[in-house]
Design a protein around this motif. Structure first.
Motif, PDB file in Angstrom:
ATOM      1  N   ASP A 126      -6.879   1.079  -3.840  1.00  0.00           N
ATOM      2  CA  ASP A 126      -8.249   1.076  -3.610  1.00  0.00           C
ATOM      3  C   ASP A 126      -8.825  -0.942  -4.323  1.00  0.00           C
ATOM      4  OD1 ASP A 126      -9.827   2.739  -1.821  1.00  0.00           O
ATOM      5  OD2 ASP A 126      -8.262   4.320  -3.504  1.00  0.00           O
ATOM      6  N   ALA A 127      -8.787  -0.945  -5.792  1.00  0.00           N
ATOM      7  CA  ALA A 127      -8.770  -1.474  -6.024  1.00  0.00           C
ATOM      8  C   ALA A 127      -8.099  -3.778  -5.502  1.00  0.00           C
ATOM      9  CB  ALA A 127      -8.859  -1.706  -7.716  1.00  0.00           C
ATOM     10  N   VAL A 128      -6.793  -2.764  -5.093  1.00  0.00           N
ATOM     11  CA  VAL A 128      -6.411  -4.427  -4.805  1.00  0.00           C
ATOM     12  C   VAL A 128      -6.337  -4.515  -3.594  1.00  0.00           C
ATOM     13  CG1 VAL A 128      -4.437  -5.135  -4.899  1.00  0.00           C
ATOM     14  CG2 VAL A 128      -5.008  -3.750  -6.792  1.00  0.00           C
TER      15      VAL A 128
END
Length: 437
Positions: free
Chosen positions: A102-104
């Motif tokens: 999710d954070a990438v």
């Protein structure tokens, strides 16, 4: 020093690929497989306690009671006495393979810019080598409906199997249905705009509905005309209006569901499926009258309101099933991709809160296959259907006994290893050695 750096890079890449790459997809089935003695859970409510199952050319060729036949075994014989055989579990409304981390941002392909995007096809962004996808298989989740997110009309989903080189190899049914995110009747106060916190009516609800209706009418007018200028969103609606694609409408509130029924009638929409449907039990009779199945939202949730039963999400699917609705289970929500591996245990919770075990099994096999329109290929252990199934040491709906020993997708003997199972073995061996000391 420069020479060292140049030669180190391929070594590092090789090590990384070796440690983190997905297993090579299994080859096509070339030898028949005979499974003997297992309790076969057909997926349609039936159970054969001492079964004989023969898989050949990727299909189920025989399934019968082993005690009532003298049929010879063929090919590789698996003695499975005391074990259980199930159809592969199906995860609908999933973003598996569309987001890895999710954070990438570079690994996030679940959404596109815009509001009305019926021409967006999620399948072309599907990553068949996702490590998250790989982690579904050890729990028996072998098939998924890959679904886009965002916008009022998100786009088109496709149905895939979870052992493939690429999306072309993975796809079982391409562009199976259109996904509409119904406007919310309520919204939370936007503090960044100076609004009071808390839930309040959505003043734009009617306006949002009008926009959706206008799009539908404009698309029909375009398709009925000369089409001199190509409009891709309108072109993508042709199969929807013809009834060749299902229409998955994501909504939860009672008023929203009632408005969906009116919307369906107004625009003469066919093959409508309700996704989520938190308040569906309040209007179950109307849904049944309109022949609308429900993909029930995640079972392992807490109630939305303080005055609701604490176990409402646990028993929701059972309540709808008792009303005669066609019910499947879906897993969207927080950490949805990782939590999709818990699909069989959601069904197990439905059993714990009132449902018959074989009825709950149907909610992740045959019912879901019917809702998605692929029940001619999968969802049950029947002759002629894809040999997509698995053998478990015990009850696959119980996390204590869901222990797969074999799994097949279209007759291919697939790997049940993943990065997680490798880590589990690694640290189990570590502590076993420490105990020996």
């Amino acid at each position: 020093m420069k020479f060292f750096k140049i030669n180190l890079l391929p070594v590092l890449l090789f090590i990384s690929a070796t440690v983190f790459a997905q297993q090579t997809p299994a080859p096509e089935q070339t030898t028949p497989v005979t499974i003997v003695g297992a309790t076969a859970h057909i997926g349609n409510g039936e159970v054969i306690k001492n079964s004989l199952i023969i898989l050949e050319d990727g299909k189920i060729r025989t399934i019968t009671d082993a005690t009532s036949t003298k049929m010879p075994y063929r090919g590789t014989v698996i003695e499975a006495q005391g074990k259980h055989v199930y159809p592969g579990f199906i995860a609908p409304n999933s973003t598996l393979g569309l987001v890895e981390i999710d954070a990438v941002k570079q690994s996030d392909d679940e959404d596109e810019l815009g509001e009305m995007l019926p021409h967006v096809r999620s399948i072309i962004a599907y990553n068949a080598e996702s490590q998250v996808v790989e982690s579904m298989r050890p729990n028996g989740v072998l098939i998924g409906q890959i679904t886009p997110r965002g916008g009022r009309i998100s786009g088109t989903s496709s149905i895939v199997q979870f052992d493939a080189w690429n999306w072309e190899d993975a796809v079982l049914k391409e562009n199976d249905g259109l996904h509409i995110n119904w406007p919310n009747t309520v919204r939370r106060g936007r503090w960044w705009q100076g609004e009071e916190p808390g839930i309040k009516p959505n003043d734009d609800y009617e306006k949002d509905l009008l926009k959706l209706s206008e799009f539908i009418r404009n698309a029909k007018a375009y398709l009925a005309g000369p089409r001199t200028d190509t409009n891709l969103p309108f072109e993508a609606m042709e199969n929807v209006f013809a009834g060749n694609k299902r229409i998955y409408i994501h909504a939860d509130a009672e008023k929203e569901i009632i408005d969906i029924l009116a919307f369906k009638k107004e625009h003469d929409l066919k093959n409508v499926v309700l996704v989520g449907g938190y308040d569906a039990f309040k209007v179950a009779d109307q849904l049944k009258e309109n022949d609308i199945p429900v993909l029930v939202g995640r079972v392992h949730e807490t109630p939305n309101l303080e005055d609701q039963d604490y176990d409402l999400p646990y028993k929701m699917a059972h309540l709808l099933n008792e009303k005669g609705l066609l019910v499947g289970l879906e897993t969207s929500g927080g950490m949805e991709r990782m939590n999709s591996r818990n699909l069989p245990f959601y069904a197990g919770t439905v059993v714990a809160f009132g449902a018959d075990k074989e009825e709950a099994l149907k909610m992740i096999t045959s019912n879901t296959a019917k809702i998605l329109g692929v029940d001619d290929q999968m969802g049950t252990l029947e002759v002629g259907k894809d040999a997509t199934l698995f053998i478990s040491e015990g009850d696959a709906l119980d996390m204590r006994t869901n222990k797969l020993t074999k799994a097949y997708i279209q007759g291919r003997d697939i790997s049940l290893e993943s990065h997680q199972t490798e880590l589990a073995k690694r640290y189990s061996e570590k502590f076993e050695k420490q105990e020996e000391k």
